[in-house]
Design an enzyme around this catalytic site. Structure first.
Site, mmCIF file in Angstrom:
data_model
loop_
_atom_site.group_PDB
_atom_site.id
_atom_site.type_symbol
_atom_site.label_atom_id
_atom_site.label_comp_id
_atom_site.label_asym_id
_atom_site.label_seq_id
_atom_site.Cartn_x
_atom_site.Cartn_y
_atom_site.Cartn_z
ATOM 1 N N TRP B 324 -26.487 66.165 9.124
ATOM 2 C CA TRP B 324 -25.477 67.104 8.632
ATOM 3 C C TRP B 324 -25.365 68.337 9.513
ATOM 4 C CZ3 TRP B 324 -26.614 71.367 4.646
ATOM 5 C CH2 TRP B 324 -27.924 71.827 4.769
ATOM 6 N N ASP B 325 -26.348 68.530 10.383
ATOM 7 C CA ASP B 325 -26.330 69.654 11.317
ATOM 8 C C ASP B 325 -24.989 69.776 12.021
ATOM 9 O OD1 ASP B 325 -28.928 68.648 10.786
ATOM 10 O OD2 ASP B 325 -29.760 69.731 12.492
ATOM 11 N N GLU B 466 -36.024 70.532 1.931
ATOM 12 C CA GLU B 466 -36.620 69.189 1.841
ATOM 13 C C GLU B 466 -38.031 69.169 1.258
ATOM 14 O OE1 GLU B 466 -36.115 68.264 5.986
ATOM 15 O OE2 GLU B 466 -34.558 66.785 5.540
ATOM 16 N N LYS B 579 -38.427 75.236 2.213
ATOM 17 C CA LYS B 579 -38.417 75.036 3.661
ATOM 18 C C LYS B 579 -37.313 75.858 4.313
ATOM 19 C CE LYS B 579 -37.991 71.391 7.134
ATOM 20 N NZ LYS B 579 -37.480 70.041 7.385
ATOM 21 N N GLN B 580 -36.145 75.876 3.684
ATOM 22 C CA GLN B 580 -35.012 76.499 4.352
ATOM 23 C C GLN B 580 -33.983 76.939 3.325
ATOM 24 O OE1 GLN B 580 -34.409 72.376 5.834
ATOM 25 N NE2 GLN B 580 -32.297 73.047 6.068
#
Lengths: 726, 726
Positions: B324-325, B466, B579-580
């Protein structure tokens, strides 16, 4: 058949295991069959029912009482005790007819041989009383000391549970009065009657208090003392200290042998009802009656609301908690021979409904989500991190507590079986209906429907097979949810007949007509997996996509003997290897909905994929084989079940946690298999019906059941069945 | 601003990292900036786009071409090459204006110093061509050998990928012709032009073929050769061998400097459009343009349907797969300056719809479930066991592939952003609408409703964060599903205007009127978590119940540096450490639906709980801070993003898997942050609108965007904005 088990050797390594095997108990307490001289390093335990304590961050677990059996001898100032000093001879015996444990040990000392003999029983008529007899004899003249008292430094898995222990001598009694971390109190008192004269010193050391008798022993003279031990907790009496001493005051005048006789008479009454005779197979008969013995040892007969932990009264394993084992595996012996015990067990669930409602609320649901590991009040003792990773020492997030939603349905199953069999529909009015309705509400809350779909599904559960966590549409769980809906409908209808006032009351609370319609809708739409084209019912969504591997192959992947096979990343988790009967359990419970062909196919498919890592597994396979008319196929699974405690061999460790103890669910399963499986007992149109499938070697099978207020003695010889009203 | 990065020392341990930092590329191939003499032990790579191979049970990953740059020297028969022989001097440089990598190394030998200088570029106008120049000079008279050729023994993470390699010399060319395990073919040919006379030997050894020139070198004379390397695969031409040789035949008459000039002119064209000027902050300006450089190196301009892997063309990390980046982070530079590249990227998704449909089917859903790790044809390269447990060496079941359902919505997001910005609504007719509709069908299939509830929920997913697997109602996922429904509704309406015939065609397939009503229903009922009373939006059901722990405290629990933080039992999995950016990403995308107060509160809540373990994280925080009008708060996150590859520091290992490489999503995120964040570019009523929030130190910001067919040069000085049509 012999009514005892025994051994005539001493093996230090068997200490812990023998504790389970030689257990005695009376429903109020269980006494592990270890030896009197054992301290906590050898795992002795007088395990108490229904009282729990939590120490710091440890698991909350039941109490082991201060050990009033603590006894050993000294000869010429040197102590003789197992396992420290190897014996010349040792034998021990458990009388399973009467629940009496005896041991005899001979040591060689400088001057000759010294023999001790001990006998103990947990009084069945007087639940708070333990009787103990101890004899010592030397084949020489010498100085012998007998040390006997109370060891308050008890074995605990997650203790210490006594933050304070007071040791006293009052007149003829010594007493240990202990206070737990949760402020409960336990009092153990004891009084001694001896047939010899000696001086007596009271000695106190490290949570122990004992009397020391110094005897100038004569060659070949036997010196005997009797001890009455009385135990009360603050659950039993607001002043347990006084109560324990008073019981001794009352019993002081009773002769030991008289107390023992009364005890034996009570046991005899139990056996009159529950003994099962198997002609032609002594091994099976012993194993079965040994299993029945264990169930009697732990049956709660002293209260009207109490249940049985998964490890009985054999210790603190599994937090002394009550699991689905009770309703699903242990109930039947009592149902057929002593239904008031079943009522007591189920009353415990009625009385812990509050905890179940609270648990459901915690997870965002309405209704009753019964605890996976239930303690008093319905408190779920199961922790979020119930396994330790053996590789990192870290706690592992497990979902036993969160996701084993089938527990509630087991309770409904127990209630329904009880009320249908006994026709004690009044139990529904005593809370039974409310439990069923609340369980149905819980499952109703669990139902999800895909917006693009039509069926009602249940997602993210653990079924009986605990190795596969967080799965969807486990067929056992979904079918049991449906059963719960059906039961709730039944209960609602029944209430109308039984007590309109109570019906109106519940109607006000639950809006029963609307609810009944919702139940009908749920029954119609819930998704129950059907057999595939090979006749196999998939255990849950995606099970057939998992890795196909044999158990032998899987075992080769083990890196540490103690590692947990399940969880997110266990060696079994992503394979088709299951821990225990799951689809097979469902097929047993709903046998009439599936053909024999389907039952057999699923037996044959799942059995090689079942590790039988739970003692609940083998009996389900045994029973299903019986239902397929294959008693020989059933037989080894039956024997495995019946021998669970007699032969040992159960897992002692799961991860880093001790899980040893007795296996009453297996004991119950053994009984179920014989009576409902081989015996083929069912109720049809309110009549006992026997459709037997005896193993070939069984010349006859005889057992008694109480039904419709009458005792029947059932005798099966081959295909011939005699039902005699007695 | 300087347009190069360089270093003037040699450090053997930096070899692998420098490969990413000094990368050159042209969209067809990427060349890691390691040194010419490196063999596979030092990780050189000429990484090819869009071609993959799987060896045995290893991961399927892209090919590294046989290395035609392979070159080193010998002096008096002794080889001089890094890292084996320490240099006296070493420097290397990457010209980011023109994509040229050079290096100069001096070694001390017995007779004096010997210097080599090399230059290489991946031709931008001729994608299959690499230009290479190599010079050697000694300050003494001596025997020097130059060895140069093709090393077919390439570095592979999960190789070897070439099951067969044929090495040939044909007239002036040497060629390596390799066949992969999947029967693809790769041909590398090269031709040499040298300005000196020498003998030449062809040597073959272990998958290598090279020429050896022996030169009687004169003191201070420079000996130079040029090499043209041509690479074709069977993806490019049915006869890649012939194609690679023919390209060299064509280019033989072109002077190296002419080819280089043509290459530089192409780069100059890119910079004319995309260069960003930041007055007052050279560091930021370099980092940003360095990021833009990397995006240019990997932009697919040679095909009309190809996408960019998550690690660009820097190697085989993450299987060379597209994540998806691309749509969520890399698109914007191209959208604003070179929209035909966006179309190529999105066309890849249209062309891989088949794979996405198949993947959805595999999991039991309708619609398009795009691959988490997409290779050609929409094959999901992600494995079920994508992490290795560092403690046991066992593969760990991960759910990246199964449960990161938000991937499909990212593609819809990319398409919608493209068509709205460019007004190329024709793209909807070229497959765009079908992708959107199939993605909407997929999310529709995921919706579940509690039978007792009213809202539509999405269960058992992984969001952008994630570390938390198998969660319910991730607010990012649910909002993106809703966005997909909204987009499908839009597309359906738009199709009616655009092409009634095509509308009718799709209507026949999807019954669009009914579907539109279902979409409206889903939009109305999907459950999107709202801010709680503190203004915080819970990331998913139960997030607030997780353990509260600081990142520092969590790090103290690490037992092995390489252990994975997520999965079922990672150290972060049952804590609030994420994580993000997750909720923060959602707030960026739907900024107009939340007040500044809510945006700030969630920034402040989640930022300290974010490990930023992904290079996709910091830019989302930077952009959200900009949207709150806090450029100084955004600045450090922007700099971290822009410096991701320039400074290095990204994780090189996850579990036991190498994850090094470039971070084009961070590069794209840096651009996005400057243009949309600090620059505040938005489109309102089809007009460019600039609402800037420049960091204080930035005196001005200048960038160009193409909108409505016109190029605008935007200059921001403080609050002053000039938009000049150019």
């Amino acid at each position: 058949m012999k009514w005892s088990i025994s051994q005539d050797y001493f093996n230090g390594e068997e200490i812990s295991k023998n504790g389970n095997k030689y257990l005695i108990g009376n429903g109020y307490l269980g006494i592990r069959g270890t030896l009197q001289e054992y301290d906590k390093s050898s795992y002795p335990a007088i395990n108490l029912s229904g009282i729990y304590d939590k120490y710091k961050d440890g698991w909350r677990e039941p109490l082991n009482a201060p050990n009033g059996l603590y006894t050993y001898i000294e000869v010429n100032g040197k102590s003789f005790r197992l396992p420290n000093v190897a014996p010349r001879e040792h034998s021990q015996q458990l009388d399973i007819r009467y629940g009496i444990f005896t041991r005899t040990t001979v040591w060689e000392v400088d001057q000759g041989n010294i023999t001790i003999h001990a006998e103990q029983f947990a009084s069945l008529p007087v639940k708070h009383l333990i009787g103990f007899k101890f004899c010592v004899r030397a084949d020489f003249d010498g100085d012998i000391s007998i040390i006997t008292g109370i060891d308050g430094d008890v074995w605990d898995i997650h203790g210490p549970h006594y933050k304070e222990i007071t040791l006293n001598r009052n007149e003829e009694q010594i007493t240990a009065f202990a206070v737990t971390n949760e402020e409960d109190r336990v009092s153990v008192s004891e009084e001694i009657f001896k047939d010899f004269v000696s001086d007596e010193n009271i000695i106190r050391e490290n949570k122990k208090i004992f009397r020391k008798f110094n005897v100038k022993a004569k060659k070949d003279n036997t010196y005997t003392f009797y001890k009455y031990i009385s135990i009360f907790t603050s659950n039993d009496d607001s002043n347990p200290n006084k109560a324990s001493m008073e019981l001794l005051n009352q019993k002081r005048t009773s002769d030991y042998e008289v107390l023992l006789e009364e005890h034996k008479r009570e046991w005899e009454k139990l056996w009159e009802k529950s003994e099962v005779l198997i002609e032609g197979d002594d091994e099976a008969m012993l194993a079965l009656n040994y299993s029945i013995y264990h169930l009697h040892c732990i049956a709660p007969r002293h209260l009207s609301s109490l249940s049985i932990p998964a490890r009985g009264l054999s210790g603190q394993t599994y937090k002394g908690a009550v699991f689905w084992d009770t309703e699903m595996f242990m109930l039947d012996l009592f149902l057929y021979t002593e239904p008031e015990v079943v009522k007591t067990l189920l009353k415990y669930r009625v009385d812990t409904l509050g905890g179940a409602l609270k648990k459901a609320r915690h997870y965002g649901y309405e209704g009753a989500f019964y605890p996976w590991e239930s303690q008093e009040g319905g408190y779920d003792a199961c922790t979020d991190y119930n396994v330790t990773d053996v590789f990192t020492g870290r706690p592992v997030r497990t979902y036993f507590k969160d996701k084993q939603v089938h527990i509630s349905s087991a309770i409904v199953y127990g209630i329904m079986k009880y009320v249908h069999y006994t026709k004690d529909y009044g139990f529904l009015l005593e809370g039974g209906a409310k439990v069923i309705i609340e369980c149905a509400r819980f499952y109703q809350n669990l139902l999800v429907k895909k917006v693009t779909g039509t069926k009602y599904e249940i997602h993210d559960v653990i079924g009986p097979d605990e190795y596969h966590e967080r799965i969807n549409n486990n067929v056992y769980t979904n079918r049991m949810a449906k059963f719960t809906f059906e039961s709730a409908l039944f209960a609602i209808e029944k209430l109308k007949d039984l007590d309109t006032k109570y019906f109106d009351e519940l109607d006000g609370e639950y809006n029963l007509n609307i609810f009944a319609n919702q139940l009908k809708d749920a029954i119609k739409n819930i998704y129950i997996k059907e057999p595939d084209r090979n006749g196999i019912i998939e255990q849950f969504d995606g099970y057939f996509d998992l890795e196909e591997v044999s158990i032998e192959e899987l075992k080769q992947r083990i890196l540490d003997e103690r590692e947990y096979w399940g969880g997110a990343n266990g060696i079994a988790s992503h394979t088709r290897i299951i821990k225990q009967a799951d689809v097979v359990t469902m097929l047993n419970l709903f046998k009439d909905e599936y053909s024999t062909v389907i039952k057999e196919k699923n037996f044959d498919y799942y059995e090689p994929r079942t590790e039988h890592g739970s003692s609940l597994s083998a009996c389900m396979y045994a029973m299903l084989a019986c239902k397929c008319g294959k008693p020989e196929k059933a037989y080894p699974f039956f024997l495995k079940t019946a021998n669970a405690d007699l032969m040992g061999g159960g897992k002692e460790w799961a991860g880093l946690v001790y899980i040893g103890g007795t296996h009453p669910a297996a004991a119950g399963g053994a009984y179920k298999t014989v009576v409902e499986g081989f015996g083929g007992l069912t109720i049809e149109e309110d009549e006992l019906v026997i459709k037997p499938h005896l193993p070939k070697r069984w010349k006859s099978l005889i057992f008694n059941v109480l039904h419709n207020g009458k005792w029947s003695r059932i005798k099966i010889q081959g295909d011939q069945v005699t039902i005699q009203i007695i």
